[in-house]
Design a protein around this motif. Sequence first.
Motif, PDB file in Angstrom:
ATOM      1  N   UNK A  12      64.941 121.647  36.197  1.00 41.35           N
ATOM      2  CA  UNK A  12      63.816 122.493  36.598  1.00 41.35           C
ATOM      3  C   UNK A  12      62.687 121.737  37.249  1.00 41.35           C
ATOM      4  N   UNK A  13      62.752 120.412  37.253  1.00 44.60           N
ATOM      5  CA  UNK A  13      61.693 119.639  37.914  1.00 44.60           C
ATOM      6  C   UNK A  13      61.676 120.000  39.396  1.00 44.60           C
ATOM      7  N   UNK A  14      60.493 120.361  39.925  1.00 46.20           N
ATOM      8  CA  UNK A  14      60.386 120.763  41.329  1.00 46.20           C
ATOM      9  C   UNK A  14      60.673 119.597  42.273  1.00 46.20           C
ATOM     10  N   UNK A  15      61.297 119.921  43.399  1.00 47.29           N
ATOM     11  CA  UNK A  15      61.556 118.941  44.455  1.00 47.29           C
ATOM     12  C   UNK A  15      60.728 119.345  45.668  1.00 47.29           C
ATOM     13  N   UNK A  16      60.005 118.369  46.208  1.00 45.65           N
ATOM     14  CA  UNK A  16      59.088 118.593  47.324  1.00 45.65           C
ATOM     15  C   UNK A  16      59.547 117.749  48.513  1.00 45.65           C
ATOM     16  N   UNK A  17      59.530 118.345  49.698  1.00 39.81           N
ATOM     17  CA  UNK A  17      59.817 117.604  50.924  1.00 39.81           C
ATOM     18  C   UNK A  17      58.919 118.166  52.021  1.00 39.81           C
ATOM     19  N   UNK A  18      58.255 117.279  52.725  1.00 41.06           N
ATOM     20  CA  UNK A  18      57.341 117.673  53.812  1.00 41.06           C
ATOM     21  C   UNK A  18      56.304 118.707  53.353  1.00 41.06           C
ATOM     22  N   UNK A  19      55.809 118.529  52.130  1.00 40.14           N
ATOM     23  CA  UNK A  19      54.762 119.398  51.614  1.00 40.14           C
ATOM     24  C   UNK A  19      55.214 120.776  51.190  1.00 40.14           C
ATOM     25  N   UNK A  20      56.534 121.004  51.135  1.00 40.78           N
ATOM     26  CA  UNK A  20      57.059 122.314  50.741  1.00 40.78           C
ATOM     27  C   UNK A  20      57.989 122.159  49.542  1.00 40.78           C
ATOM     28  N   UNK A  21      58.034 123.209  48.731  1.00 42.68           N
ATOM     29  CA  UNK A  21      58.966 123.281  47.604  1.00 42.68           C
ATOM     30  C   UNK A  21      60.347 123.577  48.170  1.00 42.68           C
ATOM     31  N   UNK A  22      61.328 122.684  47.895  1.00 41.62           N
ATOM     32  CA  UNK A  22      62.671 122.912  48.439  1.00 41.62           C
ATOM     33  C   UNK A  22      63.689 123.275  47.368  1.00 41.62           C
ATOM     34  N   UNK A  23      63.363 123.038  46.096  1.00 38.96           N
ATOM     35  CA  UNK A  23      64.308 123.359  45.039  1.00 38.96           C
ATOM     36  C   UNK A  23      63.940 122.700  43.731  1.00 38.96           C
ATOM     37  N   UNK A  24      64.918 122.642  42.820  1.00 42.43           N
ATOM     38  CA  UNK A  24      64.677 122.082  41.494  1.00 42.43           C
ATOM     39  C   UNK A  24      65.924 121.365  40.996  1.00 42.43           C
ATOM     40  N   UNK A  25      65.711 120.336  40.191  1.00 41.18           N
ATOM     41  CA  UNK A  25      66.796 119.565  39.595  1.00 41.18           C
ATOM     42  C   UNK A  25      67.596 120.470  38.651  1.00 41.18           C
ATOM     43  N   UNK A  26      68.941 120.365  38.718  1.00 44.86           N
ATOM     44  CA  UNK A  26      69.787 121.176  37.841  1.00 44.86           C
ATOM     45  C   UNK A  26      70.761 120.365  37.000  1.00 44.86           C
ATOM     46  N   UNK A  27      71.353 119.327  37.556  1.00 45.78           N
ATOM     47  CA  UNK A  27      72.422 118.590  36.868  1.00 45.78           C
ATOM     48  C   UNK A  27      72.278 117.092  37.096  1.00 45.78           C
ATOM     49  N   UNK A  28      72.830 116.321  36.185  1.00 42.43           N
ATOM     50  CA  UNK A  28      72.961 114.880  36.347  1.00 42.43           C
ATOM     51  C   UNK A  28      74.453 114.557  36.435  1.00 42.43           C
ATOM     52  N   UNK A  29      74.797 113.546  37.215  1.00 43.93           N
ATOM     53  CA  UNK A  29      76.177 113.063  37.232  1.00 43.93           C
ATOM     54  C   UNK A  29      76.343 112.155  36.021  1.00 43.93           C
ATOM     55  N   UNK A  30      77.181 112.538  35.090  1.00 43.56           N
ATOM     56  CA  UNK A  30      77.311 111.834  33.818  1.00 43.56           C
ATOM     57  C   UNK A  30      77.676 110.366  34.012  1.00 43.56           C
ATOM     58  N   UNK A  31      78.518 110.072  34.990  1.00 42.52           N
ATOM     59  CA  UNK A  31      78.931 108.688  35.206  1.00 42.52           C
ATOM     60  C   UNK A  31      77.921 107.878  36.023  1.00 42.52           C
ATOM     61  N   UNK A  32      76.872 108.541  36.553  1.00 38.68           N
ATOM     62  CA  UNK A  32      75.831 107.844  37.310  1.00 38.68           C
ATOM     63  C   UNK A  32      74.522 108.617  37.179  1.00 38.68           C
ATOM     64  N   UNK A  33      73.708 108.319  36.167  1.00 36.70           N
ATOM     65  CA  UNK A  33      72.501 109.102  35.922  1.00 36.70           C
ATOM     66  C   UNK A  33      71.423 109.000  37.004  1.00 36.70           C
ATOM     67  N   UNK A  34      71.599 108.093  37.969  1.00 34.30           N
ATOM     68  CA  UNK A  34      70.654 108.032  39.087  1.00 34.30           C
ATOM     69  C   UNK A  34      70.868 109.205  40.040  1.00 34.30           C
ATOM     70  N   UNK A  35      72.032 109.868  39.944  1.00 28.82           N
ATOM     71  CA  UNK A  35      72.354 110.947  40.870  1.00 28.82           C
ATOM     72  C   UNK A  35      72.559 112.270  40.139  1.00 28.82           C
ATOM     73  N   UNK A  36      72.348 113.343  40.889  1.00 30.69           N
ATOM     74  CA  UNK A  36      72.525 114.659  40.313  1.00 30.69           C
ATOM     75  C   UNK A  36      72.506 115.736  41.378  1.00 30.69           C
TER      76      UNK A  36
END
Length: 122
Positions: free
Chosen positions: A82-106
């Motif tokens: 649910x953490x908001x994602x911002x790009x170019x000053x606009x709301x583009x979406x929200x975090x939903x999942x983590x890749x279990x084998x690589x927590x840096x990605x999701x």
Amino acid sequence: MDNVTSLKIDKSKEMEVAMRDEIKLGKATILCNLDNQKVEEYEIEIEKIYPENNYNNKSMQIKVTDKRLLDKTGGIIQGMSGSPIIQNGKFIGAVTHVLVNNPEEGYAVFGDIMLKQAREVK
């Protein structure tokens, strides 16, 4: 009392929602609050975009690149959904999942899907 008042939303922090064709690969940020501290902005990368996705919460593949966040958490952790994602000053979406084998990605969901689903709930 309207929803904005009852939720105590700071209207000075409202932002436009980007349509999915405005979202680009590359730099973006997430807003999150760790350890009940203040909300901070952390750098991520949008690695893949699935523009035809209208049905699940895997619209974009993201990667945490901010060293501060990686040092604190190792990447995406429980509670960041649910953490908001911002790009170019606009709301583009929200975090939903983590890749279990690589927590840096999701994954993240498009903001326009979130708006559509919110309207359907009313």
